[in-house]
Design an enzyme around this catalytic site. Structure first.
Site, PDB file in Angstrom:
ATOM      1  CG  LEU A 150      45.928  37.799  31.577  1.00 37.00           C
ATOM      2  CD1 LEU A 150      46.532  36.459  31.978  1.00 37.00           C
ATOM      3  CD2 LEU A 150      46.397  38.880  32.527  1.00 37.00           C
ATOM      4  CG  HIS A 156      50.431  35.869  34.173  1.00 37.92           C
ATOM      5  ND1 HIS A 156      50.159  36.869  33.262  1.00 37.92           N
ATOM      6  CD2 HIS A 156      49.922  36.295  35.361  1.00 37.92           C
ATOM      7  CE1 HIS A 156      49.515  37.860  33.892  1.00 37.92           C
ATOM      8  NE2 HIS A 156      49.381  37.547  35.151  1.00 37.92           N
ATOM      9  NE  ARG A 195      46.222  34.652  38.873  1.00 36.93           N
ATOM     10  CZ  ARG A 195      46.686  35.867  38.619  1.00 36.93           C
ATOM     11  NH1 ARG A 195      47.992  36.080  38.497  1.00 36.93           N
ATOM     12  NH2 ARG A 195      45.858  36.882  38.470  1.00 36.93           N
ATOM     13  NE  ARG A 203      51.704  37.478  40.623  1.00 41.91           N
ATOM     14  CZ  ARG A 203      50.620  37.967  40.023  1.00 41.91           C
ATOM     15  NH1 ARG A 203      49.690  38.579  40.725  1.00 41.91           N
ATOM     16  NH2 ARG A 203      50.452  37.823  38.726  1.00 41.91           N
ATOM     17  CD  GLN A 225      50.587  33.109  38.932  1.00 45.05           C
ATOM     18  OE1 GLN A 225      50.498  34.298  38.662  1.00 45.05           O
ATOM     19  NE2 GLN A 225      50.206  32.628  40.099  1.00 45.05           N
ATOM     20  CG  HIS A 232      46.702  33.941  34.296  1.00 44.74           C
ATOM     21  ND1 HIS A 232      45.427  33.597  33.917  1.00 44.74           N
ATOM     22  CD2 HIS A 232      46.580  34.998  35.131  1.00 44.74           C
ATOM     23  CE1 HIS A 232      44.574  34.429  34.500  1.00 44.74           C
ATOM     24  NE2 HIS A 232      45.244  35.284  35.236  1.00 44.74           N
ATOM     25  CD  GLU A 291      42.571  34.842  39.711  1.00 44.97           C
ATOM     26  OE1 GLU A 291      43.759  34.834  39.322  1.00 44.97           O
ATOM     27  OE2 GLU A 291      42.242  34.582  40.868  1.00 44.97           O
ATOM     28  CG  PHE A 296      41.128  38.222  41.989  1.00 45.36           C
ATOM     29  CD1 PHE A 296      40.171  38.826  41.196  1.00 45.36           C
ATOM     30  CD2 PHE A 296      42.404  38.046  41.453  1.00 45.36           C
ATOM     31  CE1 PHE A 296      40.472  39.252  39.907  1.00 45.36           C
ATOM     32  CE2 PHE A 296      42.711  38.469  40.161  1.00 45.36           C
ATOM     33  CZ  PHE A 296      41.745  39.071  39.392  1.00 45.36           C
TER      34      PHE A 296
END
Lengths: 243, 573
Positions: B251, B350, B285, B385, B235, B237, B254, B122
């Site tokens: 969404l 997000h 991100r 994050r 954030q 995304h 990821e 990730f």
């Protein structure tokens, strides 16, 4: 912009009727978008349950043109637009207001089901094959559409005796967990009323997650109940052991 | 006069029933506390259910070299050093145990060849670290927690909205709430309260968040005297759906990039080569979101103003198995078969890294008896994050909050609730029914979303932020004149009126903080201050309520112990 008519149930537990609303139709629009348009522009107190709007939470269930659906996954362009699109609340649950019904019964049924219990001294190693096998049951999003269409609940209202397809799926997910050590066959037979299901497969047809509820959950569970309680050899064995 | 509300009493009251709230409830119950959980939706529908990619935990099942130290370093670097280092340490150290515990409660994860929990790559994580089950990890997690909690004996108050915290001489005494179903009031008496209400994304137009994410927990805490920290760090995304219009913002996990998905612009260029040649699509991100935004602004976007995200070079069966919900989402909502062609994606609001300021060990805020965990709390994620660190955050700090809340309740006497506070809360909640105003809550909400989208988005300027503050002031005065139709029976227009108040508070907090931070760091990008400022690396923005309204102060960051400094500076362990 194109327009469509939504014929939406408005009312509470005592009374109500459908009301027609004209809404503009944008490309790719879903029925839930249309309901939001009505809330924002025409009827601010229209009661609708929803959360993720992506088919993952199972909140926005309703009956669209007579078919139980998630409104967030029902495309307007899949419905005939030369006639009104009817949107009614789920029929099998008591109405609260408009499209919102009282689904609390489901949460009470769920409490009866003993949770996962690992076998004694189990080693936490699992093969992917075993994970794949139960995955199907564990992807249930609790939209309760299967409960809504099941005739044992919808026509016969056997809510006291019968848990409904959603909870057979849940039990299947537990029973087929590779490390679970509990048997829930007695519970299925006596408290969850598995025997009432006569495998008409209505639940499977409406499941938005495409879970093969009847074939993969209910029938194997019925077999387990038969093996445990009605198998002549097991019966004889039990008698001999005095259990 | 008989009270026009019902009363319930618990040692620990938890507001919010996502991962953090449920994990807190389970822990508080294990400590012998009586626990009530209040949630705005039905149980099991909170945003945790939508989490797709996985839970970050350095279990080293796939990459044996992984350790808490590397996870700590990744988290701090991803957060641009603004993280609370103690929280980042606890999180990295405790998350493997929290995952194992979840497994012992019945959660099933995908497996390695040797039968252990499988972990995937990730963004921003050095090693393959995300424990997952396909792309529906959040569903597995919330079902496991909800069933565990219910079986252990938590009392759940579903579809119930808290609108005010009650205090007794500065400490927490309970909460005032209403049932969404019938509009009746309910007063909770509690010695400890845990806020686990999630984020604020519904204040933006393009968002992955559902109607619930209105910052109401943060607003409750703020009004009770707690501090909101790092609110400028919102954030976006990088990958939300952009087409068709109705699904904009939903969404796209990821995990698509984690499984090898490639980003391209209109010309077919793999543009991440320009922005982060080393990490490419698996950059953090903030970087990927800005890269996509920049490509679109420069005229290299797709037909509907996004970028292409392509996973179709992988075998179709593999894609369907590892990303089943993405496959269905695009097929059903956008008529795109992701095993055959690319998706169109663009940034979507997000998550908020900021939130209620809490103590790292106990999750207690500056108000005695008031705790916060999960997205509603600040600290762990700093300025940005990492994906996967949210689910582990919920477990680690949900547990810590529940533990500390139960211990606090044990030490405390029963507080008394103040009738004047209850009456005021009732009056405020019912005002839209008797107002002579004409403002529709839906219209004010739409306008708020435009303001935040256009003026407090991915790239910010002094001018835009000042304009946003002026617009927010106008919206606040409009919100004082809301009028709702219908009765108190399940009335979404009325429900939105209160949510709007919370959204306006958090929007103002975000904007004030963003205006003050004259640098670019993590998710906060100022066009007029494009670089990192070492002075701002040493302090947080803190928002607090004062008699004159919202006020901001700066809080110096506590120096990091030598031992952690060394871990952070190392290149490997």
């Amino acid at each position: 912009m194109k327009q469509a008519t939504l014929r939406v149930f408005r009312g509470d537990s005592n009374s109500g009727q459908t009301v027609d609303y004209r809404v503009p139709v944008a490309p790719g629009m879903v029925v839930l978008d249309a309901l939001h348009y009505i809330q924002g522009h025409l009827a601010p107190d229209l009661a609708v349950r929803w959360n993720c709007k992506a088919g993952k939470c199972g909140s926005c269930s309703a009956e669209v043109n007579g078919r139980p659906r998630l409104t967030c996954k029902t495309r307007m362009d899949d419905l005939p637009q030369d006639q009104p699109i009817t949107v009614l609340p789920m029929k099998s649950f008591p109405r609260i207001k408009d499209l919102v019904t009282d689904v609390s019964w489901n949460y009470r049924v769920n409490r009866k089901i003993p949770p996962f219990q690992p076998r004694e001294g189990v080693e936490w190693k699992i093969s992917q094959l075993d994970v794949d096998r139960v995955q199907e049951f564990r992807k249930c999003i609790e939209c309760f559409l299967c409960q809504n269409v099941c005739h044992v609940l919808r026509e016969h209202d056997k809510k006291e005796q019968f848990a409904g397809p959603r909870f057979f799926v849940r039990v299947a997910g537990l029973e087929m967990h590779p490390l679970d050590g509990l048997s829930r066959a007695g519970l299925l037979k006596d408290q969850l009323g598995l025997g009432y299901c006569n495998i008409t497969k209505c639940c499977t047809e409406v499941c938005p997650e495409e879970i093969h509820i009847t074939d993969n959950a209910i029938i194997p569970l019925k077999e387990r109940v038969v093996d445990e309680f009605y198998d002549p050899l097991t019966k004889l064995f039990r008698k001999m052991r005095g259990v | 006069m008989t009270a026009n509300y019902e009363t319930r009493e618990h040692d620990v009251l938890i507001i919010g029933a996502g991962g953090a709230g449920l994990r807190a409830a389970i822990e508080a119950l294990a400590q012998g506390a009586s626990v009530g959980v209040v949630c705005k939706s039905l149980l099991g529908k909170a945003h945790t259910v939508m989490a797709e990619g996985g839970i970050a935990a350095a279990m080293a099942n796939v990459d044996a070299a992984d350790s808490w130290k590397t996870h700590f370093r990744d988290t701090m670097r991803g957060g641009k050093l603004l993280n609370n280092w103690r929280m980042a340490q606890l999180h990295a150290q405790e998350s493997p145990d929290r995952v194992r515990e979840l497994e012992q409660w019945g959660a099933l994860f995908d497996r390695t060849e040797s039968g252990d929990i499988l972990q995937r790559a990730f963004g921003g994580h050095t090693f393959k670290r995300l424990c997952h089950v396909g792309d529906r990890t959040g569903l597995e997690m919330i079902r496991t927690l909800q069933d565990r909690g219910v079986q252990q004996g938590i009392d759940v108050y579903m579809e119930c909205t808290s609108t005010r915290l009650l205090t007794d001489n500065g400490r927490v005494a309970g909460a005032f709430a209403y049932w969404r179903e019938n509009g009746r009031f309910i007063v909770f008496k509690a010695k400890s309260i845990v806020i686990a209400t999630g984020g604020i994304g519904k204040a933006w137009r393009v968002t992955s968040n559902s109607w619930e994410y209105t910052g109401d927990g943060m607003a409750l805490a703020y009004e009770a005297g707690a501090e909101l920290m790092d609110m400028e760090f919102v954030q976006f995304h990088p990958t939300g759906m952009v087409w068709p219009p109705g699904v904009q913002g939903i969404l796209v996990t990821e995990a698509v990039r984690g499984e090898g998905g490639i980003l391209r612009n209109k010309a077919g260029e793999r543009f991440m080569e320009k922005y982060d040649p080393k990490r490419m699509e698996l950059s953090t991100r903030d970087v990927v979101a800005r890269s996509i935004y920049t490509e679109v602004k420069k005229g290299r976007g797709t037909e509907h103003g996004g970028a292409y995200l392509d996973i179709s070079h992988k075998p179709a069966e593999y894609v369907k198995k590892k990303l089943p919900s993405m496959y269905h989402q695009f097929k059903e909502l956008a008529d795109v078969d992701i095993t055959k062609g690319p998706m169109e994606v663009g940034p979507t609001c997000h998550y908020v890294m900021g939130g209620i300021r809490v103590d790292a060990e106990t999750a207690q805020s500056t108000v005695p008896g008031l705790f916060a965990a999960g997205e509603a709390a600040a600290g762990l994620h700093g300025a940005n994050r990492l994906g996967g660190n949210s689910l582990s955050d919920l477990l680690v700090f949900g547990r810590r909050a529940g533990l500390a809340a139960a211990q606090h309740a044990k030490r405390s006497s029963t507080p008394s609730v103040d009738n004047a506070q209850i009456e005021q809360a009732e009056k405020e909640l019912l005002a839209p029914f008797s107002n002579s105003g004409t403002e529709s809550p839906y219209a004010v909400h739409r306008d708020l979303q435009e303001v935040m989208q256009n003026l407090v988005g991915i790239f910010r300027t002094d001018e835009d932020l000042k304009k946003a503050l002026a617009e927010l002031a106008k919206l606040k005065s409009r919100a004082a004149k809301l009028s709702v139709e219908g009765s108190r029976l399940f009335n979404p227009g009325w429900h939105l009126s209160y949510d709007l108040k919370a959204m306006l508070i958090v929007s103002e907090a975000v904007t004030h903080s963003a205006l003050a931070r004259t640098e670019s760091r993590g998710a906060h990008s100022r066009i007029d201050h494009p670089s990192v400022d070492p002075v701002w690396e040493k302090k947080h923005n803190v928002i607090i309520r004062e008699s004159g309204g919202m006020s901001r102060r700066e809080l110096p960051i506590e120096p990091m112990p030598e031992e952690l400094k060394q871990i952070l500076a190392a290149e490997s362990d």
